[in-house]
Design an enzyme around this catalytic site. Structure first.
Site, PDB file in Angstrom:
ATOM      1  N   LYS A  54     -10.102   5.420   4.283  1.00 23.14           N
ATOM      2  CA  LYS A  54     -10.267   6.779   3.673  1.00 23.14           C
ATOM      3  C   LYS A  54     -10.347   7.947   4.759  1.00 23.14           C
ATOM      4  O   LYS A  54     -10.130   9.052   4.262  1.00 23.14           O
ATOM      5  CB  LYS A  54     -11.685   6.968   3.026  1.00 23.14           C
ATOM      6  CG  LYS A  54     -11.718   5.890   1.618  1.00 23.14           C
ATOM      7  CD  LYS A  54     -10.963   6.554   0.445  1.00 23.14           C
ATOM      8  CE  LYS A  54     -11.140   6.059  -1.037  1.00 23.14           C
ATOM      9  NZ  LYS A  54     -10.368   6.684  -2.044  1.00 23.14           N
ATOM     10  N   SER A 306      -8.630  -3.148   3.368  1.00 24.49           N
ATOM     11  CA  SER A 306      -9.041  -1.539   3.361  1.00 24.49           C
ATOM     12  C   SER A 306     -10.292  -1.097   3.785  1.00 24.49           C
ATOM     13  O   SER A 306     -10.319   0.180   4.170  1.00 24.49           O
ATOM     14  CB  SER A 306      -8.676  -1.164   1.824  1.00 24.49           C
ATOM     15  OG  SER A 306      -9.642  -1.679   0.879  1.00 24.49           O
TER      16      SER A 306
END
Length: 328
Positions: A54, A306
């Site tokens: 992110k 991720s």
């Protein structure tokens, strides 16, 4: 390929965030390669500065703002990792950051965001409800909205992870990408399909309430109930007025697959024992899909891992469950 977000935007994002974001490792996985019968590599975004991919999108979006927008301060809704990334980027640039989250966000993620100096608002029992607080603060305080996925600069920033995979593994046949609101999947898919239409892009998500998967099945954005899941970072809706990620997922992604809670737990344990990597549930879904045989004949594969921001007590419990059951 997409009229709103182009490959050049990904390259501009890579230049913009250089020095702010790590080029993360692409590590070969002998254990998964043996399981699949083809080379498997792990794109370790779990080793990014804030523990997840992110940071790419949040940093690119923040740096792309003009001075007036930054001066008003920024705000975002988050299941944890976008908030942490936005708080980190804003802290480095001396910008006020406000993060709105629901009560479902794990405490460890909330506290990490506060530690970076952001203002935290907990509102409601879903991301959709937290978004109502975002709308109020944008209206009342004039804050600049930087959403977690459905934003061109956020998508372009996330897509830089795809550019790195292409740089490090040009022979890639299949890329497995965690799927939530679709910002990461859209950006990575744009990078892959721009390089070759033959590269297979698969979104992987949990069985318990993935809005994007349900929306693709329905052919339009739909709402789903947000449920507790090990893959908490993949929760939340995509917005019924979704402008970018739904269309990009429809047109650029070859398939989406679902994994169960137990398969996610198995993948977390596998990552720890076989790959020497601590991952959160959302970061483990690609590994889960391979272990469960959800992806047939993938060829040379890149699995985007991720994030690493799992509660330490939860991770310890998941790993020890196998020990207590007689596992190795």
């Amino acid at each position: 390929m997409n009229q709103d977000i182009r490959l050049i935007d990904l390259y501009r994002a890579r230049q913009r965030i250089r020095g702010h974001v790590l080029h993360t490792p692409l590590a070969a996985s002998p254990s998964l390669s043996r399981r699949v019968g083809a080379p498997v590599h792990l794109k370790l975004e779990c080793r990014q500065t804030t523990g997840s991919f992110k940071l790419r999108g949040a940093t690119n979006a923040l740096l792309a703002l003009d001075d007036a927008a930054r001066a008003r301060g920024v705000i975002g809704v988050s299941t944890g990792n976008h908030g942490r990334a936005l708080a980190h980027a804003a802290n480095r640039l001396g910008v006020r950051a406000v993060i709105c989250m629901s009560r479902l966000v794990p405490t460890n993620k909330v506290e990490a965001i506060r530690a970076l100096g952001a203002e935290v608002h907990i509102s409601g029992a879903s991301q959709d409800e937290a978004e109502l607080e975002v709308a109020r603060l944008v209206r009342d305080e004039g804050l600049t909205l930087l959403p977690p996925f459905d934003h061109p600069d956020v998508i372009a920033g996330q897509g830089t992870a795809g550019l790195e995979i292409l740089d490090d593994l040009p022979s890639v046949d299949t890329v497995l990408v965690p799927l939530s609101g679709g910002g990461l999947l859209a950006g990575v898919a744009l990078a892959m399909k721009s390089a070759s239409r033959d590269i297979r892009v698969v979104g992987v998500t949990m069985e318990r309430g993935c809005a994007m998967h349900a929306s693709i099945q329905a052919g339009r954005p739909v709402q789903v109930e947000e449920l507790e899941t090990l893959a908490d970072s993949l929760g939340g809706g995509i917005g019924l007025d979704n402008r970018y990620t739904f269309r990009m997922a429809q047109t650029l992604v070859d398939d989406t697959v679902l994994v169960s809670e137990e398969e996610i737990a198995d993948a977390i344990r596998h990552a720890y024992r076989e790959e020497q990597v601590i991952v959160e549930g959302a970061g483990a879904v690609g590994i889960a899909a391979l272990l469960a045989g959800r992806v047939a004949n993938p060829g040379t594969t890149a699995v985007l891992v991720s994030g690493a921001n799992i509660d330490t007590a939860l991770h310890r419990r998941l790993v020890c469950e196998e020990c207590n059951a007689g596992g190795t």
